[in-house]
Design a protein around this motif. Structure first.
Motif, PDB file in Angstrom:
ATOM      1  N   LYS A 123     -20.532   6.457  -9.021  1.00  0.00           N
ATOM      2  CA  LYS A 123     -21.906   5.978  -8.926  1.00  0.00           C
ATOM      3  C   LYS A 123     -22.694   6.663  -7.805  1.00  0.00           C
ATOM      4  N   VAL A 124     -21.982   7.306  -6.888  1.00  0.00           N
ATOM      5  CA  VAL A 124     -22.664   7.997  -5.792  1.00  0.00           C
ATOM      6  C   VAL A 124     -23.371   9.229  -6.369  1.00  0.00           C
ATOM      7  N   LYS A 125     -24.634   9.354  -6.103  1.00  0.00           N
ATOM      8  CA  LYS A 125     -25.463  10.385  -6.741  1.00  0.00           C
ATOM      9  C   LYS A 125     -25.302  11.753  -6.094  1.00  0.00           C
ATOM     10  N   ARG A 126     -25.806  12.744  -6.769  1.00  0.00           N
ATOM     11  CA  ARG A 126     -25.924  14.095  -6.219  1.00  0.00           C
ATOM     12  C   ARG A 126     -27.246  14.207  -5.469  1.00  0.00           C
ATOM     13  N   LEU A 127     -27.291  15.136  -4.527  1.00  0.00           N
ATOM     14  CA  LEU A 127     -28.486  15.346  -3.710  1.00  0.00           C
ATOM     15  C   LEU A 127     -29.209  16.604  -4.180  1.00  0.00           C
ATOM     16  N   ARG A 138     -27.737   8.779  10.232  1.00  0.00           N
ATOM     17  CA  ARG A 138     -27.520   9.453   8.958  1.00  0.00           C
ATOM     18  C   ARG A 138     -26.717  10.719   9.251  1.00  0.00           C
ATOM     19  N   ALA A 139     -25.713  10.988   8.419  1.00  0.00           N
ATOM     20  CA  ALA A 139     -24.792  12.085   8.722  1.00  0.00           C
ATOM     21  C   ALA A 139     -24.380  12.794   7.442  1.00  0.00           C
ATOM     22  N   ALA A 140     -23.804  13.983   7.616  1.00  0.00           N
ATOM     23  CA  ALA A 140     -23.292  14.759   6.485  1.00  0.00           C
ATOM     24  C   ALA A 140     -22.189  15.671   6.971  1.00  0.00           C
ATOM     25  N   ARG A 192     -21.462   4.286   4.607  1.00  0.00           N
ATOM     26  CA  ARG A 192     -22.010   3.949   3.281  1.00  0.00           C
ATOM     27  C   ARG A 192     -22.407   5.268   2.622  1.00  0.00           C
ATOM     28  N   TRP A 193     -21.814   5.576   1.482  1.00  0.00           N
ATOM     29  CA  TRP A 193     -22.035   6.868   0.841  1.00  0.00           C
ATOM     30  C   TRP A 193     -23.434   6.966   0.231  1.00  0.00           C
ATOM     31  N   LEU A 194     -24.069   8.132   0.422  1.00  0.00           N
ATOM     32  CA  LEU A 194     -25.401   8.391  -0.138  1.00  0.00           C
ATOM     33  C   LEU A 194     -25.371   9.497  -1.182  1.00  0.00           C
ATOM     34  N   ALA A 195     -24.563  10.514  -0.978  1.00  0.00           N
ATOM     35  CA  ALA A 195     -24.494  11.627  -1.930  1.00  0.00           C
ATOM     36  C   ALA A 195     -23.152  12.319  -1.804  1.00  0.00           C
ATOM     37  N   LEU A 213     -22.975  13.201   2.025  1.00  0.00           N
ATOM     38  CA  LEU A 213     -24.060  12.641   2.825  1.00  0.00           C
ATOM     39  C   LEU A 213     -23.824  11.140   2.916  1.00  0.00           C
ATOM     40  N   TYR A 214     -23.977  10.552   4.105  1.00  0.00           N
ATOM     41  CA  TYR A 214     -23.657   9.137   4.260  1.00  0.00           C
ATOM     42  C   TYR A 214     -24.434   8.505   5.410  1.00  0.00           C
ATOM     43  N   GLN A 215     -24.558   7.185   5.334  1.00  0.00           N
ATOM     44  CA  GLN A 215     -25.168   6.387   6.387  1.00  0.00           C
ATOM     45  C   GLN A 215     -24.051   5.782   7.227  1.00  0.00           C
ATOM     46  N   VAL A 216     -24.198   5.823   8.538  1.00  0.00           N
ATOM     47  CA  VAL A 216     -23.207   5.237   9.440  1.00  0.00           C
ATOM     48  C   VAL A 216     -23.879   4.062  10.148  1.00  0.00           C
TER      49      VAL A 216
END
Length: 279
Positions: free
Chosen positions: A121-125, A237-239, A212-215, A226-229
């Motif tokens: 479910k985690v999307k592509r950026l 926000r980190a990657a 929390r995963w974002l991409a 890409l993820y939120q910490v």
């Protein structure tokens, strides 16, 4: 007749004298009676017949049999193998459980409550075009964007390149872009390696940080996440980008920007889009 009576009297006198002599002699004790009487055993006597000569007492036989049975039981217990889990059996650690030695890095990752499962479910950026202005890190085998002002290049150690944003008056946290050879063991797939790298970056966030995963998507010769910490009421926000730059180990590019500098969050997409391999 008088001589007859006199002879009888002599015989009687001799008989009485003989009896007196016999009674005067000391009596000789019997050999069996002269043996000392043994002290009674502390163990109650058996109601059975006494043992014959040359055999062990019943109490000794019982003790010997008991010791033999105990030794036999101990030997049987030692010989019986203790059931154990097969080394090839699949293990699924419970999240948050302490792990015994022998667990793999991925099993430790799955048990870490700070890092959720990365699902489909985690999307592509959607990444922008990369920049041509690069900083080349020959030790990691990667090139990353040269960000320019307000970013500034700093002494890299213990990393191999480092760019940072200025300090914020309200917070000691600030954005940074780092590169270095992969500080963890590479896994079978770039995706798994990137997951472990993201978990490692929690060492560079405040205590109690969770992801929390974002991409999530493939990068050239590697993987990008890409993820939120989050940590308490604050966040960053980190990657991470893990890529094979032709060195002995893959290279890692890591960027993080705190919420006090959230106006720079939009630059993260440009940064990860600009990561290149030197090989």
């Amino acid at each position: 007749m008088r001589d007859v009576y006199r002879g009888l009297a002599v015989v009687a006198a001799l008989a009485v004298a003989g009896v007196a002599v016999v009674m005067a002699l000391p009596s000789r004790p019997d050999e069996a009676g002269a043996r000392p009487v043994a002290a009674p055993s502390a163990v109650p006597a058996s109601s059975g017949p006494p043992p014959s000569a040359g055999t062990e007492p019943i109490s000794a036989v019982s003790a010997s049999a008991s010791a033999s049975a105990s030794a036999s039981a101990s030997a049987s217990a030692s010989a019986s193998p203790t059931p154990s889990a097969s080394p090839t059996a699949k293990r699924t650690p419970t999240p948050g459980a302490s792990l015994a030695p022998g667990y793999t890095a991925m099993e430790a990752l799955y048990a870490d409550t700070r890092v959720p499962r990365l699902t489909g479910k985690v999307k592509r950026l959607s990444l922008p075009a990369g920049t041509k202005h690069l900083i080349k890190d020959k030790r990691s085998g990667l090139a990353v964007p040269n960000l320019g002002k307000p970013w500034k290049t700093y002494r890299a150690a213990p990393f191999t390149s480092r760019q940072m944003l200025p300090k914020n008056r309200r917070d000691s946290r600030r954005g940074m872009l780092l590169t270095c050879p992969l500080p963890i063991e590479a896994q079978e797939t770039p995706r798994d390696t990137a997951l472990l790298a993201a978990r490692w970056t929690l060492n560079h966030h405040p205590r109690g940080a969770k992801i929390r995963w974002l991409a999530s998507q493939r990068a050239k010769d590697g993987w990008m996440l890409l993820y939120q910490v989050t940590y308490g009421k604050r966040s960053s926000r980190a990657a991470v980008v893990v890529s094979d730059g032709g060195m002995a180990k893959p290279g890692l590019a890591f960027v993080t920007v705190p919420d006090t500098q959230r106006n720079r969050w939009r630059e993260i997409s440009r940064i990860v889009a600009g990561v290149r391999d030197l090989g």
